[in-house]
Design an enzyme around this catalytic site. Sequence first.
Site, short mmCIF file in Angstrom:
data_model
loop_
_atom_site.label_atom_id
_atom_site.label_comp_id
_atom_site.label_asym_id
_atom_site.label_seq_id
_atom_site.Cartn_x
_atom_site.Cartn_y
_atom_site.Cartn_z
N ARG A 52 -0.60 -7.96 13.46
CA ARG A 52 -1.36 -7.50 12.21
C ARG A 52 -1.84 -7.79 11.55
O ARG A 52 -3.08 -7.23 11.22
CB ARG A 52 0.10 -6.62 12.29
CG ARG A 52 0.61 -5.18 13.08
CD ARG A 52 2.06 -4.63 12.74
NE ARG A 52 2.16 -4.22 11.09
CZ ARG A 52 3.38 -3.48 10.46
NH1 ARG A 52 4.22 -4.55 10.99
NH2 ARG A 52 3.15 -3.35 9.96
N ARG B 192 11.17 0.13 10.95
CA ARG B 192 9.92 0.48 11.67
C ARG B 192 9.96 -0.79 13.08
O ARG B 192 10.32 -2.14 13.04
CB ARG B 192 8.51 0.35 11.54
CG ARG B 192 8.06 1.45 10.17
CD ARG B 192 7.16 0.88 9.56
NE ARG B 192 5.97 0.35 10.46
CZ ARG B 192 5.12 -0.10 9.31
NH1 ARG B 192 4.20 0.79 8.51
NH2 ARG B 192 3.94 -0.42 10.26
N LYS C 131 0.76 -1.31 0.04
CA LYS C 131 0.25 0.03 0.68
C LYS C 131 0.48 1.22 -0.12
O LYS C 131 0.78 1.79 -1.02
CB LYS C 131 -1.11 0.20 0.96
CG LYS C 131 -1.52 -1.51 1.22
CD LYS C 131 -2.97 -1.16 2.43
CE LYS C 131 -2.26 -0.93 4.54
NZ LYS C 131 -1.74 -2.33 4.46
N ARG D 248 12.05 -5.01 5.54
CA ARG D 248 12.12 -4.35 4.52
C ARG D 248 12.35 -2.28 5.63
O ARG D 248 12.77 -2.63 7.13
CB ARG D 248 10.93 -4.01 4.90
CG ARG D 248 9.72 -3.77 5.55
CD ARG D 248 8.38 -3.61 5.13
NE ARG D 248 7.28 -3.45 5.93
CZ ARG D 248 6.29 -3.02 5.89
NH1 ARG D 248 5.45 -2.66 5.07
NH2 ARG D 248 5.36 -2.23 6.91
N ARG E 291 -9.75 1.05 8.52
CA ARG E 291 -9.05 -0.39 9.00
C ARG E 291 -9.99 -1.20 9.59
O ARG E 291 -9.77 -2.13 10.26
CB ARG E 291 -8.13 -0.07 9.64
CG ARG E 291 -6.86 -0.74 9.25
CD ARG E 291 -5.48 -0.97 10.17
NE ARG E 291 -4.54 -0.89 9.56
CZ ARG E 291 -3.41 -0.47 9.39
NH1 ARG E 291 -3.91 0.43 9.55
NH2 ARG E 291 -2.13 -1.21 9.42
P1 AMP Z 1 0.82 0.94 9.08
O1 AMP Z 1 1.49 1.91 8.71
O2 AMP Z 1 -0.92 1.10 7.98
O3 AMP Z 1 0.74 0.14 8.49
O4 AMP Z 1 -0.18 1.50 11.02
C1 AMP Z 1 0.85 0.86 11.97
C2 AMP Z 1 0.24 0.76 13.19
O5 AMP Z 1 -0.43 1.83 13.22
C3 AMP Z 1 -0.55 -0.24 12.63
O6 AMP Z 1 -0.56 -1.39 12.83
C4 AMP Z 1 -1.59 -0.37 13.89
O7 AMP Z 1 -1.58 -0.08 14.57
C5 AMP Z 1 -1.96 1.69 13.65
N1 AMP Z 1 -2.56 2.13 13.11
C6 AMP Z 1 -2.15 2.52 11.62
N2 AMP Z 1 -4.07 2.88 10.57
C7 AMP Z 1 -4.46 2.49 11.72
C8 AMP Z 1 -6.19 2.74 11.72
N3 AMP Z 1 -6.34 2.77 10.22
N4 AMP Z 1 -7.01 2.47 12.58
C9 AMP Z 1 -6.01 1.95 13.98
N5 AMP Z 1 -4.80 1.44 13.96
C10 AMP Z 1 -3.88 2.39 12.49
#
Ligand code: AMP
Length: 215
Positions: free
Chosen positions: A173, A162, A14, A128, A89
């Site tokens: 996740r 990260r 994404k 990554r 999400r």
């Molecule tokens: P990402 O960078 O999209 O993989 O998000 C990293 C982490 O941020 C996720 O594992 C969640 O803990 C939190 N997070 C990101 N976007 C959301 C969302 N839309 N709703 C809830 N938690 C989120």
Amino acid sequence: MTNLILLGPPGAGKGTQARMLTDQHGLVQLSTGDLLREAVAAGTQAGKAAKEVMQAGGLVSDDIVIAIVNDRLDQPDVANGVIFDGFPRTVAQAEALDELLDNKSMQLDAVVSLEVEDAAMIDRISGRYTCGDCGEGYHDTFKVPAKDGVCDQCGSSEFKRRADDNAATVAERLRAYHAETAPLINYYDAKGVLKRVPAMGDIAEIGNQLSAIAG
Ligand code: AMP
């Protein structure tokens, strides 16, 4: 002006694809993960509430995330079109987004489901990393810089990984994705805006398909 949602599990691509659409179409990448990481780094109230949940691979509360998106959508650059990356999400977030877009007289043009195999996601995520200066994405096995330790795009030698990109957190996740986020595929299919894009192949090839959808 096109507003798109990219749906898919962690590691589906994404962020990578959103960056490419930003470069090619001038769309704004709205990544709630990035915004939450910024909030954590800045030590804001939302960041403090989100920090531990993110480290464990769980989902941050809908209220916090929706408030962050609402603020971001008030900035003028979103008029160029937005790629929602990692949001919504949950079904509650999707419903809130419908309302936010309505209130701001914005429309949703397409929701792209990046179709990948779960088994490959752990390897993708575990290896990554990104350039600390320009954000270009790399991978220990699948995409190394042409010159060891130097970013192909900007020449920086600062890279970062990260904190939540480790095998234990990735499993949680993925679980959260299937329990909370995968139902959104049906939610948007029922609205007639869903497009499924096979996303196990070549990054540029997948990018071409998304670019065609973005118009
Ligand atoms: P990402 O960078 O999209 O993989 O998000 C990293 C982490 O941020 C996720 O594992 C969640 O803990 C939190 N997070 C990101 N976007 C959301 C969302 N839309 N709703 C809830 N938690 C989120």
